[in-house]
Design an enzyme around this catalytic site. Structure first.
Site, PDB file in Angstrom:
ATOM      1  N   SER A 255      -1.650   9.220  17.924  1.00 32.10           N
ATOM      2  CA  SER A 255      -2.226  10.223  17.059  1.00 32.10           C
ATOM      3  C   SER A 255      -3.711  10.009  16.787  1.00 32.10           C
ATOM      4  CB  SER A 255      -1.469  10.234  15.732  1.00 32.10           C
ATOM      5  OG  SER A 255      -1.640   9.004  15.047  1.00 32.10           O
TER       6      SER A 255
ATOM      7  N   LYS B 223     -10.654   7.350  11.265  1.00 29.49           N
ATOM      8  CA  LYS B 223      -9.580   8.346  11.389  1.00 29.49           C
ATOM      9  C   LYS B 223      -9.373   9.057  10.049  1.00 29.49           C
ATOM     10  CE  LYS B 223      -4.735   8.570  13.005  1.00 29.49           C
ATOM     11  NZ  LYS B 223      -3.581   7.757  13.448  1.00 29.49           N
TER      12      LYS B 223
ATOM     13  N   SER C 100      -0.091   4.629  18.043  1.00 27.23           N
ATOM     14  CA  SER C 100      -1.206   5.567  17.898  1.00 27.23           C
ATOM     15  C   SER C 100      -2.606   4.990  18.044  1.00 27.23           C
ATOM     16  CB  SER C 100      -1.115   6.277  16.557  1.00 27.23           C
ATOM     17  OG  SER C 100      -0.177   7.302  16.657  1.00 27.23           O
TER      18      SER C 100
HETATM   19  N1  GLN Z   1       3.437   8.916  18.840  1.00 21.98           N
HETATM   20  C1  GLN Z   1       4.221   8.312  17.820  1.00 21.98           C
HETATM   21  C2  GLN Z   1       4.715   9.359  16.862  1.00 21.98           C
HETATM   22  O1  GLN Z   1       4.579  10.481  17.160  1.00 21.98           O
HETATM   23  C3  GLN Z   1       3.445   7.255  17.124  1.00 21.98           C
HETATM   24  C4  GLN Z   1       2.535   7.800  16.121  1.00 21.98           C
HETATM   25  C5  GLN Z   1       1.749   6.745  15.418  1.00 21.98           C
HETATM   26  O2  GLN Z   1       1.696   5.602  15.850  1.00 21.98           O
HETATM   27  N2  GLN Z   1       1.174   7.150  14.300  1.00 21.98           N
HETATM   28  O3  GLN Z   1       5.235   9.088  15.832  1.00 21.98           O
END
Ligand code: GLN
Length: 490
Positions: free
Chosen positions: A156, A81, A180
């Site tokens: 994400s 990532k 994420s």
């Molecule tokens: N979807 C969640 C957010 O928008 C989690 C994101 C993540 O785990 N980095 O913060």
């Protein structure tokens, strides 16, 4: 034999490499060929690290010809990532503000993989600074879900999940702050694990919300997931929150019998309203699989789970507002607004460099931390976070593991939620609780809906319960056989 190497698991690729059935160079070539075929459809990657991959392959091929003993992950390609630092390569966080940033050092987790002989293929697309659930917040491109190109891959870590589903690599790394890794794994039909907070070093992971961020693996089966965890776990003096606790033998001890006689709690609050009927049905089927495997299933209540999303959006945004203060046009990447006066330069750099969602969160977090509101929001959120953690502690006195859907729905279409942040935030209802409590949790593919989109099953374990979590997953996989299901890209 080398034609279908991209369909093989990490374990099989390693075996073929160690048996000299294929060279590391051939492995790298085969995966780049696949990447070139798949990328026009899915756009999962921000950049390739070709010279690094071929350099690593050359070292591996030399070692093997000299008869050196290599590790169980040697020769296995990995996608990383774009929030993690791979020395000498871009780490953009899919943000304009870091578009030209080249990592000056290596993250501990990736460094451990390269040291063990894994090969770095590419950096993957993500929601900007890991903020989002669909990868639509990337400043660069929209990653598509390989199961249906009109739907999002989740986020994400959408690029990491989609790339593994589309056979661009057998494994990838993502990061999970509120879901994420698990949520995109669920949407893309692969396995995604968020380890216990502190199990894996965060050094070299560009911070979003430091009390929640964890690095986690994606793979198409449980063994490969355990394999990555094995190598990335452990204490790191460069991360004071990493745990100085011995790393168990995750792969060697994988055992599908452990689940017999164990008690599993089905989380009541995550099976009711707001959970899609087809998702619920698939989780009920999974419950039956666990029963057939000899586990006892009971219903468990986590009464404070209803506060998890609001707590998260105070704690995570507060931490983000502080962590992202460093992007001011002076130290990193993008700068605009002239050099004469510093304040206008700061302001226009941040105004232009950050996307809408990132700015929204910086404002929310700054507000929550401001002197008049700190007690009412941030302090209160931390107090209720304790209650969520306590709910888990209470339930783990009665059961060994908890299960729930990973997400309330399957993958949604592009644009469906991006204009309505609240509905996007609510899609993390099932993953955020374990993040707030720092617990390990995994998402496993457990079926498909009528639109042929994958459904994810989440299993949550007590802190440092990764062994049991993996054993339960391994047993489930043995029945569900999800690892043989891959999308056909058109
Ligand atoms: N979807 C969640 C957010 O928008 C989690 C994101 C993540 O785990 N980095 O913060």
């Amino acid at each position: 034999m080398t034609n279908n190497i991209v369909e093989k698991s990490a374990r099989e690729i390693n075996k073929m490499f160690l048996n000299k059935e294929i060279s590391a160079k051939e492995i790298v070539e085969a995966f780049y060929k696949k990447i070139k075929l798949a990328e026009p459809s899915i756009s999962a990657l921000n950049s390739l690290t070709e010279d690094l991959a071929f350099k690593q392959a050359e070292v591996l091929d030399k070692s093997i010809s000299k008869g050196e003993k290599l590790s169980p992950i040697a020769g296995v390609p990995v996608i990383v990532k774009d929030v993690m630092c791979v020395k000498g390569y871009p780490a953009t966080c899919s943000s304009k503000i870091l578009e030209s940033f080249i990592a000056p050092y290596e993250s501990t987790a990736t460094g451990k993989l390269w040291e063990a002989g894994a090969i770095c293929l590419a950096k993957s697309n993500m929601d900007e600074f890991a903020m989002g659930s669909s990868t639509e917040n990337s400043a660069f491109k929209k990653t598509k879900n390989p199961w249906n190109l009109n739907t999002v891959p989740g986020g994400s870590s959408g690029g990491s999940a989609a790339s593994v589903a589309a056979l661009e690599a057998p494994i990838s790394l993502g990061t999970d702050t509120g879901g994420s890794v698990r949520q995109p794994a669920g949407f893309c039909g692969v396995v995604g694990l968020k380890p216990t907070y502190g199990r894996v070093s965060r050094f070299g992971l560009i911070a979003f919300a430091s009390s929640l961020d964890q690095v986690g693996p994606f793979a198409r089966n449980v063994y490969d997931t355990a394999l990555v965890l094995q190598y990335i776990s452990g204490y790191d003096p460069k991360d004071s929150t990493s745990l100085d606790i011995e790393v168990p033998d995750y792969t060697g001890k994988l055992n599908s019998d452990t689940i017999k006689g164990k008690k599993i709690g089905l989380v009541k609050e995550l099976m009711g309203d707001g959970i899609d009927a087809e998702v619920r049905k698939s989780i009920e089927k999974s419950v039956q699989i666990f029963k057939d495997l000899g586990a006892e299933i009971v219903e468990v209540s986590l009464p404070n789970v209803k506060y998890a999303v609001p707590i998260y959006y105070i704690v995570a945004t507060a931490e983000a507002s502080s962590n992202l203060a460093r992007y001011d046009g002076v130290k990193y990447g993008y700068r605009t607004g002239g050099a004469k006066e510093i304040l206008p330069m700061y302001m226009s750099t941040r105004q232009e460099g950050f996307g809408q969602e990132v700015k929204r969160r910086i404002m929310l977090g700054t507000y929550a931390l401001s002197s008049g509101y700190y007690d009412a929001y941030y302090k209160k959120a931390q107090q209720v976070r304790k209650l969520v953690t306590q709910d888990f502690l209470n339930s783990f006195e009665k059961v060994d593991l908890l299960i729930s859907p990973t997400c309330p729905t399957t993958a949604f279409e592009f644009g469906a939620k991006v204009e309505d942040p609240l509905s996007m935030y609510l899609s993390d209802i099932a993953t955020i609780p374990a993040s707030l409590a720092g617990l390990p949790a995994i998402s496993l593919p457990c079926g498909f809906d009528s639109k042929k989109l994958p459904i994810g099953l989440q299993i949550i374990a007590p802190a440092l319960g990764e062994e049991l979590l993996l054993d339960a997953s391994y047993a489930f996989e043995g029945v569900c056989k999800f690892e043989n299901k891959v999308p056909v890209l058109v």
